[in-house]
Design a protein around this motif. Structure first.
Motif, short mmCIF file in Angstrom:
data_model
loop_
_atom_site.label_atom_id
_atom_site.label_comp_id
_atom_site.label_asym_id
_atom_site.label_seq_id
_atom_site.Cartn_x
_atom_site.Cartn_y
_atom_site.Cartn_z
N LEU A 67 0.83 -1.20 0.00
CA LEU A 67 0.00 0.00 0.00
C LEU A 67 0.87 1.25 0.00
CD1 LEU A 67 -2.90 1.14 0.21
CD2 LEU A 67 -2.65 1.07 2.68
N THR A 68 1.88 1.27 0.86
CA THR A 68 2.79 2.41 0.93
C THR A 68 3.53 2.60 -0.39
OG1 THR A 68 3.09 2.08 3.30
CG2 THR A 68 4.77 3.37 2.15
N GLY A 79 3.13 5.97 -2.58
CA GLY A 79 4.32 6.75 -2.88
C GLY A 79 4.52 6.93 -4.37
N ALA A 80 4.22 5.89 -5.15
CA ALA A 80 4.36 5.99 -6.61
C ALA A 80 3.38 7.02 -7.18
CB ALA A 80 4.14 4.63 -7.26
N VAL A 96 -4.41 15.15 -1.97
CA VAL A 96 -3.64 13.90 -2.04
C VAL A 96 -3.00 13.60 -0.69
CG1 VAL A 96 -1.66 12.78 -3.12
CG2 VAL A 96 -3.24 14.10 -4.51
N ALA A 97 -2.48 14.64 -0.02
CA ALA A 97 -1.86 14.43 1.29
C ALA A 97 -2.88 13.91 2.30
CB ALA A 97 -1.24 15.73 1.79
N ALA A 132 3.23 7.54 5.22
CA ALA A 132 4.14 8.68 5.20
C ALA A 132 4.21 9.25 3.78
CB ALA A 132 5.53 8.26 5.66
N LEU A 133 4.37 10.59 3.70
CA LEU A 133 4.45 11.23 2.40
C LEU A 133 5.80 10.95 1.75
CD1 LEU A 133 2.87 14.74 3.08
CD2 LEU A 133 1.78 12.75 2.06
#
Length: 697
Positions: A620-621, A625-626, A657-658, A667-668
């Protein structure tokens, strides 16, 4: 209501008003009048705004037209000046032409007279050239003959004489090479090299010296019904040593020696093959090892002359017996268990049945490979055992190819270009195709779950192949090291000179191939689960710049609320977790169906594409991130300057989006975080932000 209606020449106010109130009673007349007044006011305001825009554009273009007219006038003046200069130059040249012509004619006459005199002298020399060359060649004064021809130049008679001298000089090279006269050979070779015939000289030396050496070997073989390979190789090494001295003196270097050695190797190869075949026929590994010992001793003697690989053809011939065992083992597996595996095909909607059928065949093939490797590594490090190991490991390569062909077929059915799998982790990368295939649909599409199940099936098979290959090849490594260590105590005249304790390169190559296939299958899974994001990320709409232009193509269209594309991305991000869990469930069912440990579908994905932690959260992360990196990449394509409204829109999109990422407690991405920081604090500075800050200039 349109403004062109009022601009018509036949427009009549009274008639138009009467038409608007036709068939309207007294009660509706007031409402009708109010609506007409409002519409007329809007129409008048729009007309005034259009007029202001037209006047503003004309004011802007008027200045530009003035500059263009001034530039054109300057260009015309420059053209006039150049035309005047050209006219003057032409007039001056015409005035001096008669004097120049007379001088040129006088010079031409002098040169013509000199050429005539030189031609007469050259003709006299050419008439006597053939006779002089023939006399010099007959007297073996080849150097003087070359000088005479060189002085004659390129005349046809000189070319005929040149061929005569070349033939005579090559014959001298052959005579000197056969007699071992390095001094005479050196003079002849140098003369040929000076005239561009160095290749012919070297070819003649090569031919003659090989003929001499080969005849000696043939004479030695003809003396015995079963010639001793050791004696033949010893004689060949002695001939090569003699050739080294001769060639170095005659040619000036040892560059020709490797080619000479090749010819000697070619000459003794049939005898080596007969000895190897005899050892193979009798299954005499000791005889094969002794043969290799002789070849290695031969290689040691000539390695300084021709390099360490000069005897490779002989070693290959001698190793044919043992390496043939590996070929036979591989063929047997291909005709049995591997053939059963390769005949299994994936059928849509039957992923579980495919895996249940393929895994037992895969396990049986690996069992056969392990047994075959045990048999061939037991011969280590006898001649050819490394090749035998390589032959058996090609079966694992075939299993890898079985998975790769399956992944390729899946990509084709799902509308993915296979080359795009290399860009699976980069959502901003451009891909081929129209993104209408199954892969780009959500899991609610009736065909998508089966495509995901197919990807999961091949991911499971690729993981099993890599894990089983690691176990089998590790055992082969241990056996190889053990037998190689035991052979160290044997005598030099058997296998000590033939041993190669370094494990076969094929083991490492096959392990690398299984890992590559595992990564490709992981890329297919990642692409399948993230393809839904590619369409909204690839869309390009207009953006409002500070100058008011609206023809720049970028990612988003700025407004006071999050743009449509970004909202679309956010909605897909919210759907991501359930889809990942659904695919994970499919994979778990496949694993349990064949008695495998319930590993995660995303274990390989997060391993190969740079994420850490538990597979599902890490996946998921990775995807979130992508998406963020893709957005940053598209934002960086914006061309400055942007209007204040555009910057506000950018802030709204980034914050949206954030917030979606925060909802998943993810995490961004660092670059995305930099973008967010810059939008709220213009003092933040980095290479990324230098690009982004230019947008607001």
């Amino acid at each position: 209501m349109e403004i062109k209606e009022f601009a018509a020449e036949s427009f009549d106010v009274n008639r138009w008003v009467n038409a608007q109130f036709k068939d309207v009673d007294d009660v509706g007349a007031d409402k009708r009048a109010q609506r007409l007044a409002t519409q007329l006011q809007i129409l008048a305001t729009a007309a005034q705004q259009n007029s202001e825009r037209v006047k503003a554009r004309m004011r802007h273009q008027a200045a530009q037209m003035s500059r263009d007219v001034a530039a054109l006038a300057k260009l015309v003046r420059a053209a006039q000046t150049h035309a005047a200069d050209l006219t003057q130059a032409v007039d001056a040249q015409a005035a001096g032409m008669p004097a120049i012509t007379r001088i040129a004619e006088a010079g031409a006459s002098v040169r013509k007279a000199a050429r005539i005199a030189a031609a007469l002298d050259a003709q006299q020399q050419l008439e006597t050239l053939p006779q002089r060359v023939e006399e010099l060649v007959a007297a073996q004064k080849l150097a003087l003959a070359w000088d005479a021809v060189d002085a004659a130049g390129s005349a046809s008679v000189a070319m005929e004489c040149l061929e005569q001298i070349r033939t005579a000089t090559i014959a001298e090279v052959a005579r000197a090479a056969a007699a071992g006269d390095s001094g005479a050979a050196a003079d002849a070779v140098q003369a040929l090299a000076d005239h561009g015939y160095a290749d012919a000289a070297e070819a003649e030396i090569l031919r003659v010296r090989v003929d001499v050496g080969t005849k000696q070997l043939q004479d030695l073989e003809s003396q015995f019904a079963q010639p001793d390979i050791h004696e033949v190789l010893h004689k060949a090494a002695a001939a090569i040593a003699a050739d080294r001295e001769f060639v170095t003196a005659a040619v000036g270097s040892a560059a020709l020696l490797p080619r000479l050695v090749e010819q000697y190797v070619f000459a003794v190869q049939p005898l080596v093959e007969r000895c190897a075949a005899d050892a193979q026929r009798r299954s005499d590994t000791q005889a094969a090892a002794k043969l290799l010992a002789a070849l290695n001793a031969f290689g040691s003697k000539i390695s300084s002359v021709a390099g360490p690989d000069a005897t490779s053809p002989l070693l290959a011939a001698a190793a044919g017996g043992i390496s043939g065992l590996g070929i036979a083992e591989a063929s047997r597996i291909r005709e049995s268990s591997l053939q059963e595996l390769q005949q299994i095909a994936y059928e849509n909607g039957h992923a579980a049945a495919f895996v249940r059928t393929a895994v037992p065949a895969l396990e049986a093939t690996f069992a056969d490979v392990a047994a075959a490797l045990g048999r061939v590594t037991a011969l280590a490090p006898a001649a050819g055992s490394a090749d035998a190991v390589a032959s058996v490991t090609t079966v694992i390569q075939d299993m890898v190819e079985f998975v790769q062909v399956g992944v390729t077929g899946l990509a084709r059915r799902a509308g993915i270009d296979v080359s795009d799998l290399n860009k699976a982790a980069d959502l901003a990368a451009s891909i081929r195709g129209d993104m209408s295939g199954v892969a780009f649909q959500s899991m609610t599409d009736e065909s998508k779950p089966d495509a995901v199940a197919c990807a999961a099936a091949y991911a499971l098979l690729s993981a099993l192949i890599a894990e089983r290959a690691h176990v089998v090849l590790k055992q082969a490594r241990m056996q190889w090291a053990q037998y190689a260590q035991e052979s160290m105590g044997q005598t030099e005249d058997t296998v000590k000179l033939t041993q190669d304790t370094v494990e076969p390169q094929a083991i490492s190559d096959v392990e690398a191939a299984t890992n590559d296939a595992r990564r490709t299958a992981a890329a297919a899974v990642l692409f399948m689960m993230t393809a839904v994001f590619r369409a909204p990320l690839a869309r390009e709409v207009q953006v409002i710049t500070a100058s008011g232009d609206s023809d720049t193509q970028v990612l988003v269209q700025f407004s006071s609320a999050p743009s449509e594309n970004v909202v679309d991305l956010g909605e897909r991000m919210h759907m991501l977790l359930p889809e990942l869990e659904q695919a994970e469930s499919l994979y778990m069912q496949l694993s349990r169906g064949v008695g495998q440990a319930p590993l995660s579908l995303y274990t390989d994905v997060v391993h190969y594409f740079g994420s850490e932690g538990d597979p599902l959260p890490a996946m998921l992360t990775l995807v979130l991130g992508a998406v963020q990196r893709a957005l940053v990449a598209y934002v960086c394509r914006l061309e400055p300057p942007l209007s204040a409204q555009s910057l506000d829109q950018l802030r709204a999109d980034v914050e949206y989006v954030a917030s979606v990422a925060a909802a998943f407690e993810s995490a961004l991405d660092p670059r995305f975080a930099e973008l967010q920081s810059w939008l709220h604090d213009d003092t933040v500075s980095s290479e990324l932000l230098k690009k982004l800050q230019a947008l607001s200039l």
